[in-house]
Design an enzyme around this catalytic site. Structure first.
Site, PDB file in Angstrom:
ATOM      1  N   ASP A  41       1.054  -1.621   0.201  1.00  0.00           N
ATOM      2  CA  ASP A  41       0.209  -0.079   0.343  1.00  0.00           C
ATOM      3  C   ASP A  41       0.696   1.403   0.286  1.00  0.00           C
ATOM      4  O   ASP A  41       1.950   1.666   0.207  1.00  0.00           O
ATOM      5  CB  ASP A  41      -0.881   0.044   1.326  1.00  0.00           C
ATOM      6  N   LYS A  63      -3.725   2.731  -2.571  1.00  0.00           N
ATOM      7  CA  LYS A  63      -5.106   4.160  -3.052  1.00  0.00           C
ATOM      8  C   LYS A  63      -5.362   5.358  -2.491  1.00  0.00           C
ATOM      9  O   LYS A  63      -5.280   5.679  -0.817  1.00  0.00           O
ATOM     10  CB  LYS A  63      -6.547   2.936  -2.000  1.00  0.00           C
ATOM     11  N   MET A 178      -8.115   9.691   9.712  1.00  0.00           N
ATOM     12  CA  MET A 178      -8.866   9.351   7.980  1.00  0.00           C
ATOM     13  C   MET A 178      -9.176  10.581   8.413  1.00  0.00           C
ATOM     14  O   MET A 178     -10.590  10.941   8.007  1.00  0.00           O
ATOM     15  CB  MET A 178      -9.206   8.724   7.577  1.00  0.00           C
TER      16      MET A 178
HETATM   17  N1  SAH Z   1      -3.709   0.418   8.636  1.00  0.00           N
HETATM   18  C1  SAH Z   1      -2.975   2.246   9.047  1.00  0.00           C
HETATM   19  C2  SAH Z   1      -4.139   2.988   9.115  1.00  0.00           C
HETATM   20  C3  SAH Z   1      -5.038   2.902   7.730  1.00  0.00           C
HETATM   21  S1  SAH Z   1      -6.036   3.806   7.671  1.00  0.00           S
HETATM   22  C4  SAH Z   1      -2.458   1.206  10.545  1.00  0.00           C
HETATM   23  O1  SAH Z   1      -2.834   0.721  11.448  1.00  0.00           O
HETATM   24  O2  SAH Z   1      -2.929   2.500  10.762  1.00  0.00           O
HETATM   25  C5  SAH Z   1      -4.966   5.188   6.625  1.00  0.00           C
HETATM   26  C6  SAH Z   1      -5.191   6.433   7.928  1.00  0.00           C
HETATM   27  O3  SAH Z   1      -4.103   5.905   8.825  1.00  0.00           O
HETATM   28  C7  SAH Z   1      -4.524   8.127   7.424  1.00  0.00           C
HETATM   29  O4  SAH Z   1      -5.420   8.701   6.982  1.00  0.00           O
HETATM   30  C8  SAH Z   1      -3.972   8.421   8.902  1.00  0.00           C
HETATM   31  O5  SAH Z   1      -5.167   9.296   9.508  1.00  0.00           O
HETATM   32  C9  SAH Z   1      -3.274   7.328   9.469  1.00  0.00           C
HETATM   33  N2  SAH Z   1      -1.968   6.913   9.148  1.00  0.00           N
HETATM   34  C10 SAH Z   1      -1.300   6.132   8.185  1.00  0.00           C
HETATM   35  N3  SAH Z   1      -0.102   6.414   8.649  1.00  0.00           N
HETATM   36  C11 SAH Z   1      -0.177   7.651   9.221  1.00  0.00           C
HETATM   37  C12 SAH Z   1       1.621   8.470  10.026  1.00  0.00           C
HETATM   38  N4  SAH Z   1       2.761   7.771   9.443  1.00  0.00           N
HETATM   39  N5  SAH Z   1       1.182   9.609  10.196  1.00  0.00           N
HETATM   40  C13 SAH Z   1      -0.002   9.833  10.399  1.00  0.00           C
HETATM   41  N6  SAH Z   1      -1.589   9.288  10.397  1.00  0.00           N
HETATM   42  C14 SAH Z   1      -0.916   8.015   9.885  1.00  0.00           C
END
Ligand code: SAH
Length: 516
Positions: A41, A63, A178
């Protein structure tokens, strides 16, 4: 059962962690190392893919800006198909696969198709980003619970699956994923349902990465602040009293080299230690091997010297690599450190001395000035007429030691113990970072590193690429090589070690951080 059985195929749903590639689990990394197919991803750090077998198929399923069901179904089908073809498939997802990652849906598809799988959890962004912003999610004095909430759902308050009243009335920390687009609705809903407008809020973008950004405010003003700062996803929103602790606990994004790109050019075998020092101060290191080390064309001269080591009064080393390759050859010829019993040993500086210590050899002489001239100077006070020295050297070493010691009446044997060759290309990511001005400092640890870089990219291009980049050089000889190529040296430590060079780079950026 109607589904086709998988031919030994298997799917690992692996959490890649939040961004910093060091934050993947050991198990996750092992899975990547044995995958035939990796479907990754947008949020999974690209660097992790370098651990994949060279022939693994890498498929980008990123995505950006949210998934459509349609795309998700294609991903599910791809997972099932690749596994049914008998592949070991790694589905590499940002953070944790089961936290807002649609990992649950992918897993359901695997179960439906009878594909065996394993889940390898990851560190989710909602835990890691606050940690790297210096915000503990719970704290005995401020918050005893934490909720992870999707920020994707809050458009129509009526239709929302979120119980805003319960979320608002609790005292625990809230972490929204998100939520950037809906930030105004989120804060509004919380205030309408009873959370104080004074509640502290932090937005953390690209948490744990060198480009991490943090914006702090309150429920009342954060939406406005974020709009004015044009704050963009991906970011988590942390809401609660614990946000105030950042002021005291901030540790990651206030380090002196945070956000600074530093080009490190040196022999590939040596780059690690210097890079770690710089990263320890928050620097973002781009490694460019400017030298590869290969064996001499012939070992004859060295072998002859090694076989008659007892005839030499002195053995002189001027580099870590000299020591390493000398002992490598000594051992290949079935000798060990006892062969040095009758020699006195000189090391040019502390690094070379440490390299010798690994083989049980204590250097008898380390000059005050850690360079070849220093060695000659140190020998001047000894009576060396008629004495012999063995100086295992690199192919393009300067003649300072052999000629200097000859002038003191010594007989010097200087066989080649390794050769430096110039790699053909600069790594793509380094070139791109230079072109996009994401590198703020270039550090050179020997004259050959800068000279080789110049032959890799061409003199004119080097000046162009390094325009506006601060040049750090380990010592006067390297600085001279820089100047001869038209580069202005900004940083040169008094002591010619990578530790001292790191310290100078740190203090240079601390003094004038805006001059980047
Ligand atoms: N499975 C992922 C989340 C996916 S949803 C997890 O556990 O982290 C995608 C959201 O994750 C983004 O919109 C943001 O809110 C958050 N996100 C993912 N990576 C991030 C990062 N390095 N810093 C801040 N927010 C992050």
């Amino acid at each position: 059962m109607s589904h086709k059985p998988a031919k030994n195929g298997f799917v690992f749903l692996v959490g890649a962690g939040p961004g910093d590639p060091g934050l993947i689990t050991v198990k996750g990394l092992e899975c990547i190392g044995r995958a035939n197919v990796i479907i990754y991803d947008y949020l999974a750090h690209n660097g992790l893919l370098t651990h994949a077998p060279p022939d693994a198929e890498l498929i980008y399923a990123g995505k950006i800006g949210g998934a459509h069901n349609h795309e998700q179904r294609q991903i599910n089908d791809l997972l099932v198909n690749k596994a049914q073809q008998g592949n070991i498939v790694v589905r590499l997802k940002g953070g944790d696969p089961f936290v807002f990652g649609r990992g649950g849906e992918e897993c359901e598809a695997l179960v439906a198709a009878g594909v065996p799988f394993e889940i390898v959890p990851g560190i989710t962004a909602g835990v890691a980003a606050p940690a790297y912003a210096g915000i503990p999610l719970t704290h005995r004095n401020f918050s005893t619970s934490v909720a992870f909430v999707t920020g994707h759902e809050s458009h129509g308050k009526e239709a929302s699956g979120i119980d805003w009243e319960k979320l608002s009335m609790g005292t625990g920390t809230l972490v929204f994923y998100m939520g950037m687009k809906n930030l105004p609705h989120i804060v509004e809903n919380l205030m309408v349902h009873g959370r104080s407008p004074e509640t502290p809020v932090a937005l953390v973008r690209w948490g744990t990465r060198p480009e991490q950004e943090v914006l702090v405010g309150t429920l009342a003003d954060i939406a406005d602040k974020s709009r004015r700062a044009a704050f963009k996803p991906p970011a988590v929103t942390i809401i609660g009293e614990v946000v105030n602790l950042r002021e005291k606990l901030r540790w990651f994004d206030n380090r002196p080299l945070f956000g600074k790109g530093i080009l490190v050019t040196r022999a590939a075998e040596q780059a690690g230690q210097f890079s770690h020092l710089l990263e320890g101060h928050g620097g973002r290191v781009f490694e460019c091997p400017s030298v590869s080390i290969i064996p001499p064309e012939s070992y004859d001269e060295l072998d002859q010297a090694i076989s008659s080591l007892h005839c030499f009064n002195w053995l002189i080393f001027t580099s870590f690599n000299g020591v390493k390759h000398f002992f490598h050859r000594l051992h290949a010829l079935k000798f060990d450190s006892r062969a040095l019993a009758l020699c006195r040993v000189c090391a040019v500086g502390p690094k070379t001395r440490a390299a010798l210590a690994v083989y049980g050899i204590r250097a008898d002489l380390v000059p005050a000035d850690y360079k070849s001239e220093g060695v000659v100077e140190a020998f001047k006070s000894l009576n060396l007429r008629g004495k012999t020295a063995l100086f295992p050297r690199a192919d393009r070493a300067r003649d300072v030691i052999p000629s200097g010691l000859c002038n003191l009446g010594m007989e010097v044997c200087a066989p080649i113990v390794y050769r430096n060759v110039i790699p053909e290309d600069m790594p793509h990511d380094v070139l791109e970072a230079l072109e996009n001005k994401r590198i703020h400092c270039a550090a050179f640890t020997s004259s050959s590193t800068v000279e080789n870089l110049s032959s890799m990219v061409g003199d004119n291009r080097l000046l162009h690429l390094l325009g506006g980049v601060r040049i750090a050089s380990i010592g006067p000889i390297t600085s001279k090589a820089c100047r001869e190529l038209g580069l202005k040296v900004d940083i040169e430590p008094a002591e010619h070690t990578v530790e001292a060079l790191t310290k100078e780079i740190v203090s240079c950026f601390a003094q004038s951080p805006l001059l980047i």
